[in-house]
Design a protein around this motif. Structure first.
Motif, PDB file in Angstrom:
ATOM      1  N   SER A   1      57.632  33.426  65.923  1.00  0.00           N
ATOM      2  CA  SER A   1      57.904  34.826  66.244  1.00  0.00           C
ATOM      3  C   SER A   1      58.958  34.948  67.342  1.00  0.00           C
ATOM      4  CB  SER A   1      56.605  35.516  66.675  1.00  0.00           C
ATOM      5  OG  SER A   1      56.868  36.829  67.113  1.00  0.00           O
ATOM      6  N   ILE A   2      58.849  34.122  68.359  1.00  0.00           N
ATOM      7  CA  ILE A   2      59.834  34.177  69.448  1.00  0.00           C
ATOM      8  C   ILE A   2      61.204  33.729  68.954  1.00  0.00           C
ATOM      9  CG2 ILE A   2      60.474  33.205  71.692  1.00  0.00           C
ATOM     10  CD1 ILE A   2      57.445  33.148  72.346  1.00  0.00           C
ATOM     11  N   MET A   3      61.241  32.663  68.155  1.00  0.00           N
ATOM     12  CA  MET A   3      62.534  32.227  67.616  1.00  0.00           C
ATOM     13  C   MET A   3      63.113  33.288  66.693  1.00  0.00           C
ATOM     14  SD  MET A   3      64.598  29.788  68.131  1.00  0.00           S
ATOM     15  CE  MET A   3      66.287  29.798  67.545  1.00  0.00           C
ATOM     16  N   GLY A   4      62.257  33.957  65.939  1.00  0.00           N
ATOM     17  CA  GLY A   4      62.722  35.066  65.101  1.00  0.00           C
ATOM     18  C   GLY A   4      63.305  36.186  65.939  1.00  0.00           C
ATOM     19  N   HIS A   5      62.700  36.442  67.069  1.00  0.00           N
ATOM     20  CA  HIS A   5      63.203  37.467  67.986  1.00  0.00           C
ATOM     21  C   HIS A   5      64.600  37.100  68.492  1.00  0.00           C
ATOM     22  CE1 HIS A   5      63.172  40.534  71.105  1.00  0.00           C
ATOM     23  NE2 HIS A   5      63.443  39.590  71.993  1.00  0.00           N
ATOM     24  N   VAL A   6      64.794  35.842  68.839  1.00  0.00           N
ATOM     25  CA  VAL A   6      66.103  35.369  69.297  1.00  0.00           C
ATOM     26  C   VAL A   6      67.160  35.622  68.235  1.00  0.00           C
ATOM     27  CG1 VAL A   6      67.445  33.272  69.845  1.00  0.00           C
ATOM     28  CG2 VAL A   6      65.193  33.630  70.887  1.00  0.00           C
TER      29      VAL A   6
ATOM     30  N   LEU B   1      63.058  43.007  64.885  1.00  0.00           N
ATOM     31  CA  LEU B   1      63.204  42.378  66.187  1.00  0.00           C
ATOM     32  C   LEU B   1      62.002  41.493  66.517  1.00  0.00           C
ATOM     33  CD1 LEU B   1      65.144  42.148  68.538  1.00  0.00           C
ATOM     34  CD2 LEU B   1      64.053  44.141  69.566  1.00  0.00           C
ATOM     35  N   TRP B   2      60.830  41.907  66.108  1.00  0.00           N
ATOM     36  CA  TRP B   2      59.621  41.095  66.269  1.00  0.00           C
ATOM     37  C   TRP B   2      58.955  40.936  64.906  1.00  0.00           C
ATOM     38  CZ3 TRP B   2      58.874  38.096  70.232  1.00  0.00           C
ATOM     39  CH2 TRP B   2      59.443  38.447  71.463  1.00  0.00           C
TER      40      TRP B   2
ATOM     41  N   TYR C   1      58.761  35.522  60.434  1.00  0.00           N
ATOM     42  CA  TYR C   1      59.722  34.674  59.734  1.00  0.00           C
ATOM     43  C   TYR C   1      59.147  33.272  59.612  1.00  0.00           C
ATOM     44  CZ  TYR C   1      62.898  38.420  61.128  1.00  0.00           C
ATOM     45  OH  TYR C   1      63.490  39.642  61.319  1.00  0.00           O
ATOM     46  N   ASN C   2      59.446  32.621  58.492  1.00  0.00           N
ATOM     47  CA  ASN C   2      59.052  31.219  58.369  1.00  0.00           C
ATOM     48  C   ASN C   2      60.233  30.348  58.803  1.00  0.00           C
ATOM     49  OD1 ASN C   2      60.782  30.742  56.090  1.00  0.00           O
ATOM     50  ND2 ASN C   2      59.215  31.578  54.737  1.00  0.00           N
ATOM     51  N   LEU C   3      59.976  29.083  58.951  1.00  0.00           N
ATOM     52  CA  LEU C   3      60.987  28.170  59.472  1.00  0.00           C
ATOM     53  C   LEU C   3      62.242  28.090  58.597  1.00  0.00           C
ATOM     54  CD1 LEU C   3      61.518  26.498  61.936  1.00  0.00           C
ATOM     55  CD2 LEU C   3      60.165  24.664  60.930  1.00  0.00           C
ATOM     56  N   PRO C   4      62.119  27.958  57.279  1.00  0.00           N
ATOM     57  CA  PRO C   4      63.342  27.939  56.462  1.00  0.00           C
ATOM     58  C   PRO C   4      64.167  29.227  56.607  1.00  0.00           C
ATOM     59  CG  PRO C   4      61.510  27.059  55.194  1.00  0.00           C
ATOM     60  CD  PRO C   4      60.929  27.632  56.463  1.00  0.00           C
ATOM     61  N   GLN C   5      63.507  30.364  56.706  1.00  0.00           N
ATOM     62  CA  GLN C   5      64.232  31.620  56.921  1.00  0.00           C
ATOM     63  C   GLN C   5      64.990  31.579  58.244  1.00  0.00           C
ATOM     64  OE1 GLN C   5      60.736  34.180  56.595  1.00  0.00           O
ATOM     65  NE2 GLN C   5      61.780  35.362  55.006  1.00  0.00           N
ATOM     66  N   LEU C   6      64.333  31.114  59.290  1.00  0.00           N
ATOM     67  CA  LEU C   6      64.961  31.056  60.610  1.00  0.00           C
ATOM     68  C   LEU C   6      66.160  30.118  60.628  1.00  0.00           C
ATOM     69  CD1 LEU C   6      61.807  31.065  62.898  1.00  0.00           C
ATOM     70  CD2 LEU C   6      63.453  32.928  62.565  1.00  0.00           C
ATOM     71  N   VAL C   7      66.027  28.982  59.980  1.00  0.00           N
ATOM     72  CA  VAL C   7      67.143  28.036  59.910  1.00  0.00           C
ATOM     73  C   VAL C   7      68.345  28.696  59.238  1.00  0.00           C
ATOM     74  CG1 VAL C   7      67.929  25.874  58.850  1.00  0.00           C
ATOM     75  CG2 VAL C   7      65.703  25.963  60.018  1.00  0.00           C
ATOM     76  N   SER C   8      68.100  29.351  58.123  1.00  0.00           N
ATOM     77  CA  SER C   8      69.169  30.019  57.381  1.00  0.00           C
ATOM     78  C   SER C   8      69.779  31.172  58.186  1.00  0.00           C
ATOM     79  CB  SER C   8      68.618  30.536  56.050  1.00  0.00           C
ATOM     80  OG  SER C   8      69.594  31.258  55.351  1.00  0.00           O
ATOM     81  N   MET C   9      68.924  31.985  58.772  1.00  0.00           N
ATOM     82  CA  MET C   9      69.410  33.132  59.555  1.00  0.00           C
ATOM     83  C   MET C   9      70.211  32.680  60.766  1.00  0.00           C
ATOM     84  SD  MET C   9      65.939  35.461  59.422  1.00  0.00           S
ATOM     85  CE  MET C   9      66.502  36.684  60.605  1.00  0.00           C
ATOM     86  N   ALA C  10      69.725  31.661  61.469  1.00  0.00           N
ATOM     87  CA  ALA C  10      70.424  31.179  62.666  1.00  0.00           C
ATOM     88  C   ALA C  10      71.788  30.610  62.307  1.00  0.00           C
ATOM     89  CB  ALA C  10      69.577  30.136  63.389  1.00  0.00           C
ATOM     90  N   GLU C  11      71.863  29.915  61.193  1.00  0.00           N
ATOM     91  CA  GLU C  11      73.147  29.373  60.749  1.00  0.00           C
ATOM     92  C   GLU C  11      74.125  30.510  60.448  1.00  0.00           C
ATOM     93  OE1 GLU C  11      76.163  26.869  59.808  1.00  0.00           O
ATOM     94  OE2 GLU C  11      74.234  26.254  60.647  1.00  0.00           O
TER      95      GLU C  11
END
Length: 156
Positions: free
Chosen positions: A35-40, A61-62, A65-75
């Motif tokens: 959740s915090i990483m998703g917020h970032v 904003l809060w 998200y799952n980890l694969p989503q976060l990896v893709s979004m951050a990229e």
């Protein structure tokens, strides 16, 4: 300022990737950490859309998200921020916008950009603490570590 912002956003991109790589390699599924990483990551979308005058980003904003989503979004958002910095010559302008709760504000884009990386660092530190508390190994995302990596003094 362009050189400064380019370095700052290259660092932010690196740090986010580093955290997400650590989460992936340790199979972290803790809801609070994600959740915090998703917020970032969501905050990076929201601010870039505001600065570029785009419609609001379709992220929560809060959100959850799952980890694969976060990896893709951050990229994606890391790349978009770098493209924005590389294609922009003047960050010294006022931005009128409404925040996430629709309150009106006016801030300088330079200040927003500095805030966003500081905001990300703050929350990455929270993630490091939660990782340690939950028996995982946090990852070093200090700016000086990034500098040592890019100058070849430290192996990433």
């Amino acid at each position: 300022m362009k050189k400064y912002f380019l370095k700052l956003y290259q660092y932010n991109y690196w740090a986010n990737k580093r955290v997400l790589s650590a989460l992936t390699s340790q199979n972290v599924s803790d809801e609070k950490i994600l959740s915090i990483m998703g917020h970032v990551v969501a905050a990076q979308y929201l601010w870039l859309h505001r600065i570029q005058g785009l419609p609001p980003a379709e992220v929560k904003l809060w959100g959850t998200y799952n980890l694969p989503q976060l990896v893709s979004m951050a990229e994606e958002i890391g790349t978009r921020w770098l493209q924005f910095v590389e294609s922009t010559d003047n960050f010294d302008r006022e931005l009128t916008y409404h925040n996430y709760t629709n309150d009106p504000y006016i801030n300088n884009v330079e200040n927003i950009m500095i805030h966003l990386v500081n905001h990300s660092s703050y929350h990455r530190a929270q993630i490091a603490l939660l990782l340690r508390q939950n028996g995982f190994e946090p990852i070093n995302t200090d700016f000086i570590t990034y500098d040592r990596v890019i100058t070849g003094q430290w192996k990433d």
